[in-house]
Design a protein around this motif. Structure first.
Motif, short mmCIF file in Angstrom:
data_model
loop_
_atom_site.label_atom_id
_atom_site.label_comp_id
_atom_site.label_asym_id
_atom_site.label_seq_id
_atom_site.Cartn_x
_atom_site.Cartn_y
_atom_site.Cartn_z
N SER A 129 0.85 -1.37 -0.10
CA SER A 129 -0.08 0.07 -0.12
C SER A 129 0.85 1.26 -0.02
CB SER A 129 -0.96 0.09 1.10
OG SER A 129 -1.77 -0.94 1.31
N VAL A 130 2.14 1.00 0.00
CA VAL A 130 3.03 2.16 0.16
C VAL A 130 3.80 2.38 -1.13
CG1 VAL A 130 5.00 3.56 1.59
CG2 VAL A 130 3.01 2.48 2.57
N GLY A 131 3.95 3.33 -1.70
CA GLY A 131 4.97 3.85 -3.04
C GLY A 131 5.87 4.85 -2.79
N VAL A 132 6.61 4.95 -3.84
CA VAL A 132 7.69 5.91 -3.67
C VAL A 132 7.59 6.63 -5.03
CG1 VAL A 132 9.56 4.50 -4.01
CG2 VAL A 132 9.79 6.95 -2.95
N PHE A 133 8.06 7.91 -5.46
CA PHE A 133 7.84 8.39 -6.62
C PHE A 133 8.96 9.65 -6.73
CE2 PHE A 133 4.50 10.39 -4.64
CZ PHE A 133 4.71 12.04 -4.87
N GLY A 134 9.54 9.93 -8.18
CA GLY A 134 10.32 10.91 -8.35
C GLY A 134 10.06 11.60 -9.54
N SER A 163 12.39 21.61 -12.78
CA SER A 163 11.57 21.48 -11.58
C SER A 163 12.18 19.94 -11.30
CB SER A 163 9.92 21.30 -12.12
OG SER A 163 9.86 20.27 -13.23
N VAL A 164 12.06 19.62 -10.11
CA VAL A 164 12.18 18.50 -9.54
C VAL A 164 11.27 18.14 -8.22
CG1 VAL A 164 14.45 18.16 -10.23
CG2 VAL A 164 14.08 19.20 -8.02
N GLY A 165 11.04 16.64 -8.04
CA GLY A 165 10.21 16.46 -7.01
C GLY A 165 10.18 14.85 -6.49
N ALA A 166 9.99 14.74 -5.29
CA ALA A 166 9.84 13.61 -4.78
C ALA A 166 8.83 13.13 -3.81
CB ALA A 166 11.33 12.90 -4.30
N GLY A 167 8.19 12.14 -3.44
CA GLY A 167 7.21 11.79 -2.45
C GLY A 167 6.95 10.52 -2.21
N LEU A 168 5.93 10.27 -1.31
CA LEU A 168 5.37 8.78 -0.91
C LEU A 168 3.86 9.10 -1.28
CD1 LEU A 168 6.91 8.80 2.40
CD2 LEU A 168 7.62 7.36 0.35
N SER A 169 3.35 7.82 -1.37
CA SER A 169 1.97 7.61 -1.69
C SER A 169 1.44 6.54 -0.77
CB SER A 169 1.58 7.33 -3.11
OG SER A 169 2.32 5.98 -3.45
N PHE A 170 0.28 6.78 -0.44
CA PHE A 170 -0.42 5.58 0.55
C PHE A 170 -1.83 5.26 -0.21
CE2 PHE A 170 -3.45 3.95 3.64
CZ PHE A 170 -2.67 2.92 4.14
N SER A 177 -5.40 7.41 -3.66
CA SER A 177 -4.33 7.47 -2.75
C SER A 177 -4.04 8.85 -2.20
CB SER A 177 -3.06 7.08 -3.62
OG SER A 177 -2.89 5.78 -4.26
N ALA A 178 -3.52 8.66 -1.26
CA ALA A 178 -2.87 9.90 -0.60
C ALA A 178 -1.66 10.12 -0.91
CB ALA A 178 -3.01 9.75 1.07
N THR A 179 -1.05 11.51 -0.98
CA THR A 179 0.43 11.56 -1.29
C THR A 179 0.91 12.80 -0.73
OG1 THR A 179 -0.23 13.53 -2.93
CG2 THR A 179 -0.19 11.15 -3.76
N LEU A 180 2.19 12.54 -0.12
CA LEU A 180 3.11 13.56 0.61
C LEU A 180 4.17 13.89 -0.39
CD1 LEU A 180 3.90 15.24 2.82
CD2 LEU A 180 5.13 13.31 3.93
N LEU A 201 0.34 18.14 0.79
CA LEU A 201 -0.30 16.98 0.99
C LEU A 201 -1.49 16.73 -0.16
CD1 LEU A 201 -1.10 16.79 4.80
CD2 LEU A 201 0.49 15.19 3.51
N GLY A 202 -2.03 15.54 -0.84
CA GLY A 202 -2.66 15.73 -1.79
C GLY A 202 -3.57 14.37 -1.83
N LEU A 203 -4.72 14.28 -2.79
CA LEU A 203 -5.21 12.78 -3.13
C LEU A 203 -5.12 12.79 -4.62
CD1 LEU A 203 -8.52 13.38 -1.40
CD2 LEU A 203 -6.71 11.70 -0.79
N GLN A 204 -4.90 11.54 -5.01
CA GLN A 204 -4.80 11.09 -6.26
C GLN A 204 -6.02 9.86 -6.88
OE1 GLN A 204 -1.52 8.32 -8.47
NE2 GLN A 204 -0.69 10.35 -8.20
#
Length: 207
Positions: A129-134, A163-170, A177-180, A201-204
């Motif tokens: 249930s937990v993902g990581v993205f960049g 632009s660059v970014g990284a985060g976690l999703s649940f 999903s929820a994202t940070l 914080l967000g929703l996907q």
């Protein structure tokens, strides 16, 4: 600014048409009965549901012109980002977003920034249930600066920036999903380029 908003509306309105052929091909490969039987567990992309929409709200900080303890650099409005994307492989995808920083106080000036972002996205699962993205890409931004001190530069600027970014999703469900997320977008202001950092914080929703 009006032209940028019109372009945004046009792109988002036509976005489903870009992916419709891909969805039709997936439907042909995966009949409805087969898709229902093969629905993967939480944390995995659904066949025919490789596209997604998301909304994020957060907090910005433009540290390149601010001391770490400078109260004038705290953001006065919450930044927002509305985005859409699609996975073009198991781990890779492309994403397009409209972002707005709201009103920011910047070392003797007040600025606003907004723009369109285009990014390459990489994703993988750390747990069911937990993902990581960049993300890495470019943002075409438009800014407006109003100085609080008359000797400072003012006016509008626009242009591309990294632009660059990284985060976690649940994953709550296979589709929601929820994202940070942490992001950095380089904008061109009247007094020079400034990297604007944000945590949100967000929703996907995947469809």
């Amino acid at each position: 600014m009006t032209a940028l908003r019109s372009l945004l509306c046009l792109v988002f309105a036509t976005a489903p048409g870009w992916w419709a052929p891909a969805a039709a091909q997936l439907s042909a490969v995966y009949p409805a009965s087969a898709r229902e039987a093969a629905d993967p567990p939480r944390g995995h992309w659904l066949p025919g549901s490789r596209s997604y929409l998301g909304l994020q709200l957060g907090r910005t900080r433009n540290e390149s012109t601010c001391a770490p303890t400078a109260l004038i650099c705290s953001d006065a409005e919450r930044p927002a980002q509305l985005y859409t994307g699609t996975m073009v492989g198991k781990f890779w995808g492309v994403e397009m977003a409209y972002l707005s920083t709201g009103r920011m106080a910047r070392a003797g000036a007040e600025s606003r920034a907004q723009g369109l972002n285009f990014s390459l996205v990489g994703k993988t699962q750390l747990a069911p249930s937990v993902g990581v993205f960049g993300k890495i890409g470019t943002t075409y931004g438009r800014t407006e600066t109003s100085p609080l001190v008359t000797s400072l530069a003012s006016g509008h600027e626009q242009g591309f920036g990294l632009s660059v970014g990284a985060g976690l999703s649940f994953d709550f469900t296979p589709r929601l999903s929820a994202t940070l997320e942490w992001d950095r977008n380089d904008f061109r202001f009247a007094d020079g380029r400034d990297p604007v950092r944000s945590t949100s914080l967000g929703l996907q929703y995947r469809y």
